[in-house]
Design an enzyme around this catalytic site. Structure first.
Site, PDB file in Angstrom:
ATOM      1  CE  LYS A   1      -3.536  -3.039   2.137  1.00  0.00           C
ATOM      2  NZ  LYS A   1      -4.490  -2.745   3.607  1.00  0.00           N
TER       3      LYS A   1
ATOM      4  CG  ASP B   1      -9.108  -0.389   5.241  1.00  0.00           C
ATOM      5  OD1 ASP B   1      -8.896  -0.756   4.246  1.00  0.00           O
ATOM      6  OD2 ASP B   1      -8.560  -0.887   5.873  1.00  0.00           O
TER       7      ASP B   1
ATOM      8  CD  GLN C   1      -2.959  -4.753   6.383  1.00  0.00           C
ATOM      9  OE1 GLN C   1      -2.961  -3.610   5.994  1.00  0.00           O
ATOM     10  NE2 GLN C   1      -3.715  -5.907   6.403  1.00  0.00           N
TER      11      GLN C   1
END
Ligand code: NAD
Length: 286
Positions: free
Chosen positions: A53, A120, A97
């Site tokens: 990412k 997200d 994460q």
């Protein structure tokens, strides 16, 4: 029949080309899209995901900022980190994460992220907006699945779609997106009986169970489009939820693992960050 293999890496690259132009346009207005990544502990797979990412961000000339916190971190410490990032004008998106260590309550953290920075798409406001049919920031993997279907020209409206998996991050939002596009959707999960009979009806089959090679050729309708979201490590090798070797002989189209949905998930995260920055810049200029 041997299936057409859907190239997720190529789809992601095509998406990046469009995003690069949007990043340049923002920079010309003095706004560099910024993504913050928060990683807790030292899970090797999570480290790889975050690194991908960060690299994608940097390759587009975006700002990226990484926080690595020890596995012993408390929920309060993480909440303080998120609050600081929420307050930053130069950070337009942030992710924590997953998975998190057992002492941390993920829902508390994910709901602490400002919804307009929730790239997200896991905040209940974003998931609720999706359920209401007015999506804001979409969860990345489901958005990536839809992007692949569209890029391949797969018909969705009026088709039978089956999603294996009902998680908040993947299965449920994928089902909602397919419904919103006019598919007739069945969601299967760990309590489903006679999975094979249901999957065999699917024109579009999305596997997101986290069970290596769960989907075999006998479970797939000839000519179906099979999207494999699963990422499982077996004997040091990455495999999906679909038995690729046998299913490719039955399906019309199929995503490989790796190189299918994975690269799209990262690309959609970057797309969400650029969108968040554009909205921020739009709001700032009014
Ligand atoms: P999860 O564990 O939260 O959910 C799994 C779902 O699958 C559950 O709803 C469960 O009921 C269902 N399930 C489990 N075993 C089943 C079975 N035998 N039959 C039918 N249903 C079954 O996992 P998740 O976060 O939704 O992720 C699913 C998979 O996708 C994992 O392998 C994960 O690593 C992978 N993943 C990949 C990406 C990507 O970018 N490609 C992104 C996110 C998750």
């Amino acid at each position: 029949m041997t299936a057409i293999i859907i190239d997720g890496a190529a789809a992601a690259q095509a998406l990046y080309a469009g995003l690069a132009a949007r990043v340049q346009a923002l920079k010309a207005r003095g706004v560099t899209p910024g993504l913050a990544t928060v990683l807790v502990g030292d899970d090797p797979a999570s480290r790889v995901y975050v690194r991908n990412k960060v690299r994608a961000c940097e390759s587009l000339g975006m700002h990226s900022e990484h926080r690595a916190l020890p596995a012993t971190v408390t929920t309060a410490e993480l909440l303080a980190e998120i609050a600081a990032l929420n307050a930053r004008a130069d950070i337009h998106g942030m992710i924590v994460q997953l998975p998190l260590p057992p002492q941390v309550e993920p829902a508390a953290l994910l709901q602490a992220i400002a919804p307009d920075k929730d790239v997200d798409g896991f905040h209940w406001r974003n998931l609720g907006a999706l359920a209401a049919g007015t999506p804001q920031l979409l969860p990345c993997t489901p958005a990536g699945v839809m992007h692949l279907l569209d890029r391949e020209g797969v018909a969705i409206e009026g088709q039978r779609a089956v999603v294996i998996g009902r998680s908040q991050q993947v299965g449920k939002p994928t089902a909602l997106l397919l419904i919103s596009r006019g598919a007739t959707v069945t969601v299967c999960h760990s309590k489903t009986t006679d999975l094979a009979a249901i999957t065999h009806e699917a024109d579009i089959l999305v596997a997101a169970a986290g069970r290596p090679r769960l989907v075999t050729a006998a479970m797939v309708k000839p000519g179906a489009t099979v999207i494999d979201v699963g990422i499982n490590r077996v004997d040091g090798k990455l495999v999906g939820d679909v038995d690729f070797a046998s299913v490719r002989e039955v399906a019309g189209r199929i995503t490989p693992v790796p190189g299918g949905v994975g690269p799209m998930t990262v690309a959609m995260l970057i797309a969400n960050t650029v969108t968040a920055a554009e909205r921020h810049a739009g709001a700032a200029s009014t």
